[in-house]
Design a protein around this motif. Structure first.
Motif, PDB file in Angstrom:
ATOM      1  N   MET A  17     115.357  25.364   3.421  1.00 55.39           N
ATOM      2  CA  MET A  17     114.796  26.702   3.482  1.00 55.39           C
ATOM      3  C   MET A  17     113.397  26.723   2.860  1.00 55.39           C
ATOM      4  N   ILE A  18     112.567  27.587   3.417  1.00 52.95           N
ATOM      5  CA  ILE A  18     111.241  27.837   2.872  1.00 52.95           C
ATOM      6  C   ILE A  18     111.330  29.166   2.126  1.00 52.95           C
ATOM      7  N   HIS A  19     110.908  29.178   0.867  1.00 50.17           N
ATOM      8  CA  HIS A  19     110.960  30.388   0.043  1.00 50.17           C
ATOM      9  C   HIS A  19     109.549  30.946  -0.114  1.00 50.17           C
ATOM     10  N   ILE A  20     109.372  32.190   0.350  1.00 50.92           N
ATOM     11  CA  ILE A  20     108.084  32.865   0.261  1.00 50.92           C
ATOM     12  C   ILE A  20     108.274  34.106  -0.605  1.00 50.92           C
ATOM     13  N   THR A  21     107.510  34.211  -1.694  1.00 50.90           N
ATOM     14  CA  THR A  21     107.569  35.391  -2.548  1.00 50.90           C
ATOM     15  C   THR A  21     106.525  36.377  -2.057  1.00 50.90           C
ATOM     16  N   ILE A  22     106.976  37.616  -1.831  1.00 51.01           N
ATOM     17  CA  ILE A  22     106.119  38.641  -1.250  1.00 51.01           C
ATOM     18  C   ILE A  22     106.037  39.834  -2.184  1.00 51.01           C
ATOM     19  N   GLU A  23     104.799  40.202  -2.527  1.00 53.00           N
ATOM     20  CA  GLU A  23     104.564  41.411  -3.302  1.00 53.00           C
ATOM     21  C   GLU A  23     104.030  42.465  -2.344  1.00 53.00           C
ATOM     22  N   ASP A  24     104.766  43.568  -2.233  1.00 53.16           N
ATOM     23  CA  ASP A  24     104.358  44.640  -1.326  1.00 53.16           C
ATOM     24  C   ASP A  24     103.268  45.489  -1.977  1.00 53.16           C
ATOM     25  N   ARG A  25     102.692  46.385  -1.215  1.00 47.22           N
ATOM     26  CA  ARG A  25     101.610  47.246  -1.706  1.00 47.22           C
ATOM     27  C   ARG A  25     102.033  48.079  -2.909  1.00 47.22           C
ATOM     28  N   ASP A  26     103.326  48.430  -2.993  1.00 46.69           N
ATOM     29  CA  ASP A  26     103.832  49.262  -4.099  1.00 46.69           C
ATOM     30  C   ASP A  26     104.230  48.445  -5.326  1.00 46.69           C
ATOM     31  N   GLY A  27     104.003  47.128  -5.293  1.00 44.77           N
ATOM     32  CA  GLY A  27     104.319  46.273  -6.426  1.00 44.77           C
ATOM     33  C   GLY A  27     105.702  45.645  -6.375  1.00 44.77           C
ATOM     34  N   THR A  28     106.529  46.036  -5.406  1.00 43.85           N
ATOM     35  CA  THR A  28     107.853  45.448  -5.238  1.00 43.85           C
ATOM     36  C   THR A  28     107.713  43.971  -4.878  1.00 43.85           C
ATOM     37  N   ILE A  29     108.493  43.133  -5.555  1.00 47.25           N
ATOM     38  CA  ILE A  29     108.440  41.693  -5.304  1.00 47.25           C
ATOM     39  C   ILE A  29     109.799  41.223  -4.805  1.00 47.25           C
ATOM     40  N   GLU A  30     109.772  40.439  -3.731  1.00 46.71           N
ATOM     41  CA  GLU A  30     110.997  39.924  -3.121  1.00 46.71           C
ATOM     42  C   GLU A  30     110.727  38.509  -2.624  1.00 46.71           C
ATOM     43  N   THR A  31     111.739  37.666  -2.677  1.00 46.60           N
ATOM     44  CA  THR A  31     111.627  36.333  -2.097  1.00 46.60           C
ATOM     45  C   THR A  31     112.360  36.319  -0.766  1.00 46.60           C
ATOM     46  N   VAL A  32     111.665  35.887   0.265  1.00 47.63           N
ATOM     47  CA  VAL A  32     112.226  35.797   1.603  1.00 47.63           C
ATOM     48  C   VAL A  32     112.498  34.331   1.892  1.00 47.63           C
ATOM     49  N   GLU A  33     113.668  34.042   2.434  1.00 46.58           N
ATOM     50  CA  GLU A  33     114.017  32.681   2.832  1.00 46.58           C
ATOM     51  C   GLU A  33     113.834  32.551   4.334  1.00 46.58           C
ATOM     52  N   VAL A  34     113.131  31.503   4.723  1.00 44.53           N
ATOM     53  CA  VAL A  34     112.839  31.248   6.122  1.00 44.53           C
ATOM     54  C   VAL A  34     113.366  29.856   6.460  1.00 44.53           C
ATOM     55  N   PRO A  35     114.138  29.720   7.526  1.00 35.44           N
ATOM     56  CA  PRO A  35     114.628  28.389   7.904  1.00 35.44           C
ATOM     57  C   PRO A  35     113.467  27.449   8.242  1.00 35.44           C
ATOM     58  N   GLU A  36     113.601  26.195   7.839  1.00 35.92           N
ATOM     59  CA  GLU A  36     112.589  25.192   8.197  1.00 35.92           C
ATOM     60  C   GLU A  36     112.589  25.003   9.706  1.00 35.92           C
ATOM     61  N   GLY A  37     111.445  24.697  10.255  1.00 34.57           N
ATOM     62  CA  GLY A  37     111.318  24.427  11.685  1.00 34.57           C
ATOM     63  C   GLY A  37     111.342  25.672  12.561  1.00 34.57           C
ATOM     64  N   ILE A  38     111.175  26.855  11.966  1.00 30.83           N
ATOM     65  CA  ILE A  38     111.260  28.102  12.736  1.00 30.83           C
ATOM     66  C   ILE A  38     109.998  28.354  13.552  1.00 30.83           C
ATOM     67  N   ASN A  39     108.888  27.744  13.162  1.00 34.42           N
ATOM     68  CA  ASN A  39     107.625  27.820  13.895  1.00 34.42           C
ATOM     69  C   ASN A  39     107.140  29.256  14.116  1.00 34.42           C
ATOM     70  N   LEU A  40     107.126  30.036  13.037  1.00 30.92           N
ATOM     71  CA  LEU A  40     106.600  31.398  13.074  1.00 30.92           C
ATOM     72  C   LEU A  40     105.424  31.514  12.122  1.00 30.92           C
ATOM     73  N   SER A  41     104.608  32.537  12.347  1.00 24.04           N
ATOM     74  CA  SER A  41     103.529  32.821  11.405  1.00 24.04           C
ATOM     75  C   SER A  41     104.078  33.683  10.276  1.00 24.04           C
ATOM     76  N   LEU A  42     103.357  33.723   9.182  1.00 23.42           N
ATOM     77  CA  LEU A  42     103.748  34.589   8.073  1.00 23.42           C
ATOM     78  C   LEU A  42     103.791  36.042   8.541  1.00 23.42           C
ATOM     79  N   MET A  43     102.873  36.453   9.384  1.00 18.80           N
ATOM     80  CA  MET A  43     102.876  37.820   9.906  1.00 18.80           C
ATOM     81  C   MET A  43     104.183  38.119  10.635  1.00 18.80           C
ATOM     82  N   GLU A  44     104.641  37.209  11.473  1.00 19.60           N
ATOM     83  CA  GLU A  44     105.883  37.417  12.222  1.00 19.60           C
ATOM     84  C   GLU A  44     107.077  37.533  11.281  1.00 19.60           C
ATOM     85  N   VAL A  45     107.092  36.723  10.227  1.00 22.38           N
ATOM     86  CA  VAL A  45     108.173  36.787   9.249  1.00 22.38           C
ATOM     87  C   VAL A  45     108.128  38.101   8.479  1.00 22.38           C
ATOM     88  N   LEU A  46     106.936  38.549   8.107  1.00 19.25           N
ATOM     89  CA  LEU A  46     106.802  39.823   7.400  1.00 19.25           C
ATOM     90  C   LEU A  46     107.305  40.978   8.263  1.00 19.25           C
TER      91      LEU A  46
END
Length: 106
Positions: free
Chosen positions: A1-30
């Motif tokens: 898994m690929i772990h991406i930590t995302i801080e939203d505009r309101d300061g909320t922080i969450e870690t998103v798990e993305v399967p390896e080899g998914i071949n998506l952009s960060l925008m698509e995952v967001l």
């Protein structure tokens, strides 16, 4: 898994798990993770509504293209840590990336 930590505009922080080899952009995952990202141009680096600040892991990213840099130059709040999420292709090298969403909502 690929772990991406995302801080939203309101300061909320969450870690998103993305399967390896998914071949998506960060925008698509967001967007798939239900973050409010306009992505008006559909990922062509033409609108900058997917602007993110790289808080950690900038050294893991490929160099920004001239098109991406030109679009970032149009943003008043862009700096050397700014990237367009549509131009970041996710792969296992980006495990641990930490970004803050900055793109406009209008």
């Amino acid at each position: 898994m690929i772990h991406i930590t995302i801080e939203d505009r309101d300061g909320t922080i969450e870690t998103v798990e993305v399967p390896e080899g998914i071949n998506l952009s960060l925008m698509e995952v967001l967007k798939a993770s239900e973050y409010n990202i306009l992505a008006t141009c559909g990922g062509m680096a033409l609108c900058a509504t997917c602007h993110v600040e790289i808080l950690s892991g900038l050294e893991m990213l490929h160099e920004a293209s001239d098109e991406e840099l030109n679009m970032l130059d149009t943003l008043p709040d862009a700096d050397e840590n700014s990237r367009l999420a549509c131009q970041i292709r996710l792969d296992e090298r980006l495990d641990g990336l930490h970004v803050k969403i900055k793109g406009s909502l209008d």
